[in-house]
Design an enzyme around this catalytic site. Structure first.
Site, short mmCIF file in Angstrom:
data_model
loop_
_atom_site.label_atom_id
_atom_site.label_comp_id
_atom_site.label_asym_id
_atom_site.label_seq_id
_atom_site.Cartn_x
_atom_site.Cartn_y
_atom_site.Cartn_z
N ASP A 35 10.28 16.15 2.62
CA ASP A 35 8.88 15.94 2.26
C ASP A 35 7.94 16.33 3.38
O ASP A 35 6.82 16.80 3.14
CB ASP A 35 8.66 14.47 1.87
CG ASP A 35 9.32 14.12 0.54
OD1 ASP A 35 9.42 15.02 -0.32
OD2 ASP A 35 9.73 12.97 0.36
N GLY A 36 8.35 16.14 4.63
CA GLY A 36 7.51 16.54 5.76
C GLY A 36 7.26 18.03 5.77
O GLY A 36 6.14 18.48 6.04
N GLU A 46 -2.13 11.06 2.61
CA GLU A 46 -3.06 10.02 3.02
C GLU A 46 -3.76 10.36 4.33
O GLU A 46 -3.26 11.14 5.15
CB GLU A 46 -2.36 8.66 3.17
CG GLU A 46 -1.44 8.52 4.35
CD GLU A 46 -0.06 9.09 4.16
OE1 GLU A 46 0.33 9.96 4.98
OE2 GLU A 46 0.65 8.69 3.22
N ALA A 56 4.12 6.78 -0.71
CA ALA A 56 4.51 7.00 0.68
C ALA A 56 4.07 5.81 1.53
O ALA A 56 4.40 4.67 1.23
CB ALA A 56 3.91 8.32 1.17
N SER A 74 1.29 4.28 1.86
CA SER A 74 0.50 3.31 1.10
C SER A 74 1.39 2.31 0.38
O SER A 74 1.10 1.10 0.35
CB SER A 74 -0.38 4.06 0.08
OG SER A 74 -1.03 3.16 -0.79
N LEU A 75 2.49 2.78 -0.18
CA LEU A 75 3.43 1.89 -0.88
C LEU A 75 4.02 0.87 0.08
O LEU A 75 4.14 -0.32 -0.24
CB LEU A 75 4.54 2.72 -1.52
CG LEU A 75 5.61 1.95 -2.28
CD1 LEU A 75 5.03 1.33 -3.55
CD2 LEU A 75 6.79 2.86 -2.62
N SER A 76 4.37 1.31 1.29
CA SER A 76 4.95 0.41 2.29
C SER A 76 3.97 -0.67 2.70
O SER A 76 4.38 -1.77 3.11
CB SER A 76 5.38 1.22 3.52
OG SER A 76 6.34 2.19 3.18
#
Length: 292
Positions: free
Chosen positions: A73-74, A148, A189, A191-193
């Site tokens: 993903d990075g 984000e 990502a 935000s979910l954490s």
């Protein structure tokens, strides 16, 4: 060869050198099928490919119809911020860990990609955020983010006091470790954490998620993606930053505000025909399984 795609770019810098075998396999397979192929310069150098057409990300964005990002993903985030500026479709082969944005399985990439090249794919438009650090009558520093934009201290963790304005109307003030401003793509990502909601990719919305707020009443806020967010700081400090996709950092100097808005352009992300967002949530993030 078909007429859906004529020129294909190969991009992505994997963390492990062994993943370069996927780049080489992909290059030779596409050439054998008669496609024009452009390989990102660094990859071509590392693979020691001869008589190959190479280019920068921007050149691939200008010349190719499809970019295949090989990596995690990075890699996808880094490439997508540039490729989104151009009329090019993007798909990923996962050679990373999670692979939430890189759909294709490296062990079955040829068959999956063959179907995509025949025109059997799902297309999505993912919007980006533009972040500006600015002071009145001064030059702006600008970056973009797929996932984000995060407000946070620079080197030492500490509370930040700031105010949030939405469309130049005061929304709230806060003392916290920072703030995550996320797209729907980024809602699974960082935000979910931090306890933010999951937004399906087609939503025209932005989430604001507090990071360790010093209050019992702070909650994530979801706003329309057409809104402009302004961050102002009560105590002027020189050690604050904003980070875009955890890859680009912009320092915030005394007297500067941060403006965050939706970009004018978007990422053309494509998936295999059998792609399901909720299946991806289940397989990648352990989303609830069916009971019957």
């Amino acid at each position: 060869m078909n007429n859906h795609f004529k020129c294909i770019g190969i991009v992505g810098h994997p963390r492990h050198p062994t993943a370069l075998t996927t780049h080489e396999m992909l290059y030779r397979w596409l050439c054998k099928k008669g496609y024009e192929v452009i390989v990102e310069q660094q990859i071509a150098h590392e693979l020691q490919l001869k008589n190959v057409k190479t280019g920068t990300l921007a050149e691939i964005g200008q010349l190719a119809d499809l970019a295949v990002v090989v990596g995690g993903d990075g890699n996808m985030l880094g490439a997508a911020r540039t490729l989104a500026r151009y009329d090019i479709k993007v798909i990923g082969i996962n050679r990373g860990n999670l692979g939430f944005l890189t759909d294709l399985d490296p062990d079955n990439a040829q068959q999956q990609l063959a179907d995509v090249l025949e025109g059997h794919y799902i297309s999505e438009k993912r919007f980006l955020l533009e972040a500006q650090v600015c002071q009145q009558d001064c030059q702006k520093r600008i970056s973009t983010a797929i996932n984000e934009v995060v407000l946070h201290p620079g080197k030492v963790a500490h509370m930040i006091e700031f105010e949030v304005y939405i469309d130049e109307i005061f929304a709230f003030s806060q003392r916290s470790d920072g703030l995550i401003i996320s797209t729907p793509t980024g809602s699974t990502a960082y935000s979910l954490s931090a306890g933010g909601p999951i937004l399906t990719p087609s939503l025209d919305a932005i989430t604001l998620v507090p990071m360790f707020p010093h209050t019992l009443s702070a909650r994530p806020l979801v706003i329309n993606s057409s809104s402009t967010i302004r961050l102002r700081f009560s105590h002027r400090r020189n050690d604050l930053e904003i980070s875009c996709d955890s890859q680009i950092a912009l320092p915030i100097q005394e007297g500067e505000d941060v403006l965050i808005r939706r970009c004018d352009y978007h990422l053309n992300l494509i998936h295999p025909k059998d792609y399901s967002y909720f299946n991806t949530l289940s397989t990648k993030l352990g989303w609830s399984k069916k009971l019957f």
